[in-house]
Design an enzyme around this catalytic site. Sequence first.
Site, PDB file in Angstrom:
ATOM      1  N   SER A  94       0.682  -1.285  -0.114  1.00 57.29           N
ATOM      2  CA  SER A  94      -0.121   0.004   0.083  1.00 57.29           C
ATOM      3  C   SER A  94       0.629   1.387  -0.084  1.00 57.29           C
ATOM      4  O   SER A  94       1.707   1.466  -1.035  1.00 57.29           O
ATOM      5  CB  SER A  94      -0.979   0.032   1.054  1.00 57.29           C
ATOM      6  OG  SER A  94      -2.059   0.861   1.181  1.00 57.29           O
ATOM      7  N   ASP A 152      -5.436  -4.360  -2.278  1.00 53.60           N
ATOM      8  CA  ASP A 152      -4.396  -4.039  -1.178  1.00 53.60           C
ATOM      9  C   ASP A 152      -3.557  -5.318  -0.857  1.00 53.60           C
ATOM     10  O   ASP A 152      -4.313  -6.123  -0.330  1.00 53.60           O
ATOM     11  CB  ASP A 152      -5.160  -3.384  -0.088  1.00 53.60           C
ATOM     12  CG  ASP A 152      -4.072  -2.594   0.771  1.00 53.60           C
ATOM     13  OD1 ASP A 152      -3.075  -2.738   0.848  1.00 53.60           O
ATOM     14  OD2 ASP A 152      -4.532  -1.271   0.715  1.00 53.60           O
TER      15      ASP A 152
END
Length: 312
Positions: free
Chosen positions: A70, A182
């Site tokens: 991320s 993610d």
Amino acid sequence: MADPTSQPGWLSVAANKLRAFAYGGEDPNATKPRVGLALSGGFARGIAHIGVIRTLLAAHIPIDFISGTSVGALIGAVYCAGTPLEEMERIGLQTTFADFGRWTPSWIGLATNQRLEKYLARFTSATTFEQLKTPLTIATTDLNAGITVYFDHGPIAPPLRASCSYPGLFVPIQFDHRTLVDGFLTSPVPVEGCFLQGAEIVIAVHLDPGNLEQPRTFTDVLSRSFNIIQQHADVTWRQQADVIIEPDVQPFVWDDFSKTPQLVAAGEAATLEAIPQIRAALAGHAHKPANQALNDGLITASDQSDNKSHRK
């Protein structure tokens, strides 16, 4: 009998002792273990990673590889491209959600992060992993297979967008015949990614957001729900890491970009406290037999890769 002080061996020993004294007792000829830095996610809280990197460099701790999830992938990509930390901090202070996200509600996400590609271009002109100055691995999650997929070559933008595609908030990324989201879902702190690159010592940076205030928005509710799941999930990365740095970012919310100086300072403070532990890990590894050192890192990574991840 020849004068022992005239022998090359004696001169070599004397020279090494002198160098060792100059280097604070370290043997300058000793092989330095390769160090990996694993950076977790955390939206704006990830700005603390800048402080971590700055403090490591100031302490002459090498960073041979970076693996990021991320925002950790974003910070890693920008640093690995050679962007000065001061520039990263300056742009971070000016950042808003609109710089990387655009609200486009759909059945699979409330927003798109396509703008992240232009945001990355503000820091660097590098568009592929091969152009980076420091090797980087980006962790993503295959939403269908439920495994980590690591990327370390080819275009940077698609894996980066995928790694930053927070489920429910951002639309998943279709790339390399996979539906990616993610990386935090399967690799909250991608220690394994560093081992896959060849790191022998891994420093993990974990950003614990905490839940100090009442949730304000849907995003708060979503992120806190995932945080609770993570607290009860498998934390294998903690056993894999040699040193864990945990900056105090609990006072900050997910979009606190205006608090960039304080976030950087939090990263610096936590890393400064960890420097003795890092030096001990480096020194301890330097005394291991080569085969043992290799097995400690790469075999563990290989085992994990077979079980739950895929490298691209």
